[in-house]
Design a protein around this motif. Structure first.
Motif, PDB file in Angstrom:
ATOM      1  N   ASP A  91       2.218  10.679   4.561  1.00  9.26           N
ATOM      2  CA  ASP A  91       2.223  12.132   4.387  1.00  9.26           C
ATOM      3  C   ASP A  91       1.511  12.593   3.113  1.00  9.26           C
ATOM      4  O   ASP A  91       1.878  13.593   2.525  1.00  9.26           O
ATOM      5  CB  ASP A  91       3.662  12.675   4.378  1.00  9.26           C
ATOM      6  N   GLY A  92       0.512  11.858   2.652  1.00 10.93           N
ATOM      7  CA  GLY A  92      -0.263  12.275   1.483  1.00 10.93           C
ATOM      8  C   GLY A  92       0.518  12.273   0.183  1.00 10.93           C
ATOM      9  O   GLY A  92       0.255  13.094  -0.694  1.00 10.93           O
ATOM     10  N   ARG A  93       1.475  11.370   0.030  1.00 12.39           N
ATOM     11  CA  ARG A  93       2.316  11.362  -1.175  1.00 12.39           C
ATOM     12  C   ARG A  93       1.526  11.025  -2.437  1.00 12.39           C
ATOM     13  O   ARG A  93       1.879  11.477  -3.516  1.00 12.39           O
ATOM     14  CB  ARG A  93       3.493  10.400  -1.006  1.00 12.39           C
ATOM     15  N   PHE A  94       0.465  10.217  -2.334  1.00  5.09           N
ATOM     16  CA  PHE A  94      -0.344   9.895  -3.508  1.00  5.09           C
ATOM     17  C   PHE A  94      -0.986  11.164  -4.060  1.00  5.09           C
ATOM     18  O   PHE A  94      -0.897  11.449  -5.250  1.00  5.09           O
ATOM     19  CB  PHE A  94      -1.418   8.856  -3.161  1.00  5.09           C
ATOM     20  N   ALA A  95      -1.626  11.937  -3.180  1.00  4.46           N
ATOM     21  CA  ALA A  95      -2.258  13.189  -3.607  1.00  4.46           C
ATOM     22  C   ALA A  95      -1.216  14.167  -4.133  1.00  4.46           C
ATOM     23  O   ALA A  95      -1.458  14.878  -5.115  1.00  4.46           O
ATOM     24  CB  ALA A  95      -3.036  13.803  -2.454  1.00  4.46           C
ATOM     25  N   SER A  96      -0.029  14.177  -3.513  1.00  3.57           N
ATOM     26  CA  SER A  96       1.051  15.059  -3.977  1.00  3.57           C
ATOM     27  C   SER A  96       1.517  14.680  -5.376  1.00  3.57           C
ATOM     28  O   SER A  96       1.784  15.547  -6.211  1.00  3.57           O
ATOM     29  CB  SER A  96       2.241  15.014  -3.024  1.00  3.57           C
ATOM     30  N   TYR A 151     -10.221   9.020  -8.652  1.00  3.48           N
ATOM     31  CA  TYR A 151     -11.050   8.700  -7.500  1.00  3.48           C
ATOM     32  C   TYR A 151     -10.449   7.490  -6.798  1.00  3.48           C
ATOM     33  O   TYR A 151     -10.115   6.499  -7.441  1.00  3.48           O
ATOM     34  CB  TYR A 151     -12.479   8.353  -7.925  1.00  3.48           C
ATOM     35  N   THR A 152     -10.305   7.580  -5.494  1.00  5.41           N
ATOM     36  CA  THR A 152      -9.865   6.434  -4.705  1.00  5.41           C
ATOM     37  C   THR A 152     -10.790   6.302  -3.510  1.00  5.41           C
ATOM     38  O   THR A 152     -11.419   7.280  -3.087  1.00  5.41           O
ATOM     39  CB  THR A 152      -8.417   6.596  -4.202  1.00  5.41           C
ATOM     40  N   ASP A 153     -10.858   5.083  -2.986  1.00  6.96           N
ATOM     41  CA  ASP A 153     -11.686   4.921  -1.796  1.00  6.96           C
ATOM     42  C   ASP A 153     -10.949   5.523  -0.600  1.00  6.96           C
ATOM     43  O   ASP A 153      -9.739   5.636  -0.589  1.00  6.96           O
ATOM     44  CB  ASP A 153     -12.079   3.469  -1.552  1.00  6.96           C
ATOM     45  N   GLY A 154     -11.688   5.941   0.371  1.00 10.34           N
ATOM     46  CA  GLY A 154     -11.117   6.639   1.515  1.00 10.34           C
ATOM     47  C   GLY A 154     -10.611   5.732   2.616  1.00 10.34           C
ATOM     48  O   GLY A 154     -10.428   6.170   3.744  1.00 10.34           O
ATOM     49  N   CYS A 155     -10.355   4.456   2.291  1.00 11.42           N
ATOM     50  CA  CYS A 155      -9.907   3.525   3.331  1.00 11.42           C
ATOM     51  C   CYS A 155      -8.459   3.776   3.738  1.00 11.42           C
ATOM     52  O   CYS A 155      -7.982   3.208   4.698  1.00 11.42           O
ATOM     53  CB  CYS A 155     -10.083   2.083   2.880  1.00 11.42           C
ATOM     54  N   GLY A 156      -7.763   4.613   2.990  1.00 12.68           N
ATOM     55  CA  GLY A 156      -6.407   4.971   3.383  1.00 12.68           C
ATOM     56  C   GLY A 156      -5.309   4.329   2.577  1.00 12.68           C
ATOM     57  O   GLY A 156      -4.158   4.750   2.659  1.00 12.68           O
ATOM     58  N   SER A 157      -5.596   3.328   1.768  1.00 12.48           N
ATOM     59  CA  SER A 157      -4.535   2.641   1.039  1.00 12.48           C
ATOM     60  C   SER A 157      -3.858   3.541   0.013  1.00 12.48           C
ATOM     61  O   SER A 157      -2.714   3.319  -0.339  1.00 12.48           O
ATOM     62  CB  SER A 157      -5.070   1.377   0.364  1.00 12.48           C
ATOM     63  N   PHE A 158      -4.528   4.587  -0.447  1.00 15.35           N
ATOM     64  CA  PHE A 158      -3.922   5.491  -1.414  1.00 15.35           C
ATOM     65  C   PHE A 158      -3.477   6.812  -0.793  1.00 15.35           C
ATOM     66  O   PHE A 158      -3.048   7.702  -1.484  1.00 15.35           O
ATOM     67  CB  PHE A 158      -4.879   5.753  -2.581  1.00 15.35           C
ATOM     68  N   ARG A 159      -3.613   6.922   0.505  1.00 13.21           N
ATOM     69  CA  ARG A 159      -3.129   8.138   1.162  1.00 13.21           C
ATOM     70  C   ARG A 159      -1.621   8.103   1.297  1.00 13.21           C
ATOM     71  O   ARG A 159      -0.968   9.120   1.230  1.00 13.21           O
ATOM     72  CB  ARG A 159      -3.775   8.298   2.536  1.00 13.21           C
ATOM     73  N   GLY A 160      -1.083   6.904   1.464  1.00 15.94           N
ATOM     74  CA  GLY A 160       0.369   6.782   1.608  1.00 15.94           C
ATOM     75  C   GLY A 160       0.850   7.512   2.834  1.00 15.94           C
ATOM     76  O   GLY A 160       0.078   7.973   3.657  1.00 15.94           O
ATOM     77  N   LYS A 220       0.827  -1.205   0.000  1.00 22.96           N
ATOM     78  CA  LYS A 220       0.000   0.000   0.000  1.00 22.96           C
ATOM     79  C   LYS A 220       0.862   1.257   0.000  1.00 22.96           C
ATOM     80  O   LYS A 220       0.478   2.277  -0.549  1.00 22.96           O
ATOM     81  CB  LYS A 220      -0.929  -0.004   1.204  1.00 22.96           C
ATOM     82  N   ALA A 221       2.049   1.182   0.579  1.00 23.10           N
ATOM     83  CA  ALA A 221       2.934   2.343   0.626  1.00 23.10           C
ATOM     84  C   ALA A 221       3.467   2.706  -0.760  1.00 23.10           C
ATOM     85  O   ALA A 221       3.913   3.825  -0.974  1.00 23.10           O
ATOM     86  CB  ALA A 221       4.091   2.079   1.583  1.00 23.10           C
ATOM     87  N   SER A 222       3.414   1.776  -1.722  1.00 27.05           N
ATOM     88  CA  SER A 222       3.937   2.068  -3.057  1.00 27.05           C
ATOM     89  C   SER A 222       2.893   2.750  -3.943  1.00 27.05           C
ATOM     90  O   SER A 222       3.149   2.985  -5.116  1.00 27.05           O
ATOM     91  CB  SER A 222       4.435   0.784  -3.722  1.00 27.05           C
ATOM     92  N   ALA A 223       1.739   3.078  -3.389  1.00 26.51           N
ATOM     93  CA  ALA A 223       0.670   3.682  -4.188  1.00 26.51           C
ATOM     94  C   ALA A 223       1.093   5.017  -4.780  1.00 26.51           C
ATOM     95  O   ALA A 223       0.744   5.332  -5.919  1.00 26.51           O
ATOM     96  CB  ALA A 223      -0.584   3.866  -3.339  1.00 26.51           C
ATOM     97  N   TYR A 224       1.867   5.804  -4.050  1.00 24.26           N
ATOM     98  CA  TYR A 224       2.244   7.123  -4.562  1.00 24.26           C
ATOM     99  C   TYR A 224       3.183   7.019  -5.753  1.00 24.26           C
ATOM    100  O   TYR A 224       3.054   7.749  -6.724  1.00 24.26           O
ATOM    101  CB  TYR A 224       2.851   8.006  -3.463  1.00 24.26           C
ATOM    102  N   SER A 225       4.157   6.091  -5.731  1.00 22.89           N
ATOM    103  CA  SER A 225       5.057   5.945  -6.872  1.00 22.89           C
ATOM    104  C   SER A 225       4.308   5.354  -8.066  1.00 22.89           C
ATOM    105  O   SER A 225       4.609   5.659  -9.211  1.00 22.89           O
ATOM    106  CB  SER A 225       6.268   5.086  -6.515  1.00 22.89           C
ATOM    107  N   THR A 226       3.322   4.511  -7.793  1.00 28.06           N
ATOM    108  CA  THR A 226       2.498   3.956  -8.856  1.00 28.06           C
ATOM    109  C   THR A 226       1.665   5.057  -9.501  1.00 28.06           C
ATOM    110  O   THR A 226       1.486   5.078 -10.714  1.00 28.06           O
ATOM    111  CB  THR A 226       1.582   2.842  -8.315  1.00 28.06           C
TER     112      THR A 226
END
Length: 188
Positions: free
Chosen positions: A55-60, A44-53, A18-24
């Motif tokens: 410090d919010g790196r996915f959104a960044s 769009y991602t679900d709010g379960c947190g798997s794409f939050r990474g 799940k932590a690799s979501a931001y690089s993906t």
């Protein structure tokens, strides 16, 4: 899964964690060219947190390319505009895997094959009446009519060209191909 809501173009990206979501996200945005499309792109991602990474790196990563990231409340798939396409790929991939009688370790490959195949099929889109009815998602993204003459069933027997150094040098008529199983295609 990445689903472009406007064209229903689908890509499959396997996450190692799940932590690799931001690089993906970064790789996905660049590979698809969504940051260059003529319309606003929203992930769009679900709010379960798997794409939050962390410090919010996915959104960044999304913001860094000018792509908007919206979180949907957890456990509400009806609010996710891509959920139907994801369910279609899941069903298609599992059916292909069962039909090919391959073990479940090839599930991700069956998803990738399903997305590749579906992107080359005419699908009904959400914004009907836009003048693009009958086009494929691949055509809407690339402005090219896709060729389908190379498409084969998932898990079928294929012959792969053997490099010269693997062929027998003493017998000139030795095998020029090796047998294999089709697990997918090289490009999205």
């Amino acid at each position: 899964f990445y689903v472009d809501y406007a064209t229903i173009f689908i890509l499959v990206f396997g996450l190692t964690s799940k932590a690799s979501a931001y690089s993906t996200a970064d790789r996905m945005i660049v590979l698809t060219g969504m940051h260059k499309l003529p319309y606003a792109c929203i992930i769009y991602t679900d709010g379960c947190g798997s794409f939050r990474g962390v410090d919010g790196r996915f959104a960044s990563a999304c913001r860094g390319h000018g792509v908007q990231h919206n979180e949907i409340p957890p456990y509400t798939p009806a609010l996710n505009p891509a959920e139907k396409a994801i369910q279609d790929i899941d069903n298609m991939g599992r059916a292909a895997l069962i039909d090919a009688q391959l073990p479940e370790k090839y599930l991700m490959e069956s998803y990738e094959w399903s997305a590749y195949t579906r992107n080359r099929m005419a699908v009904r889109r959400h914004n009907v009446g836009s003048g693009d009815d009958g086009n494929t998602p691949f055509q809407l993204i690339t402005d090219k009519v896709p060729s389908i003459k190379h498409l084969l069933p998932f898990g079928c027997i294929v012959f792969v060209n053997a490099p010269r150094h693997k062929r027998g040098s003493k017998i000139p008529w030795s095998h020029h191909a090796e047998t294999g199983i089709l697990l997918g295609y090289a490009s999205p």
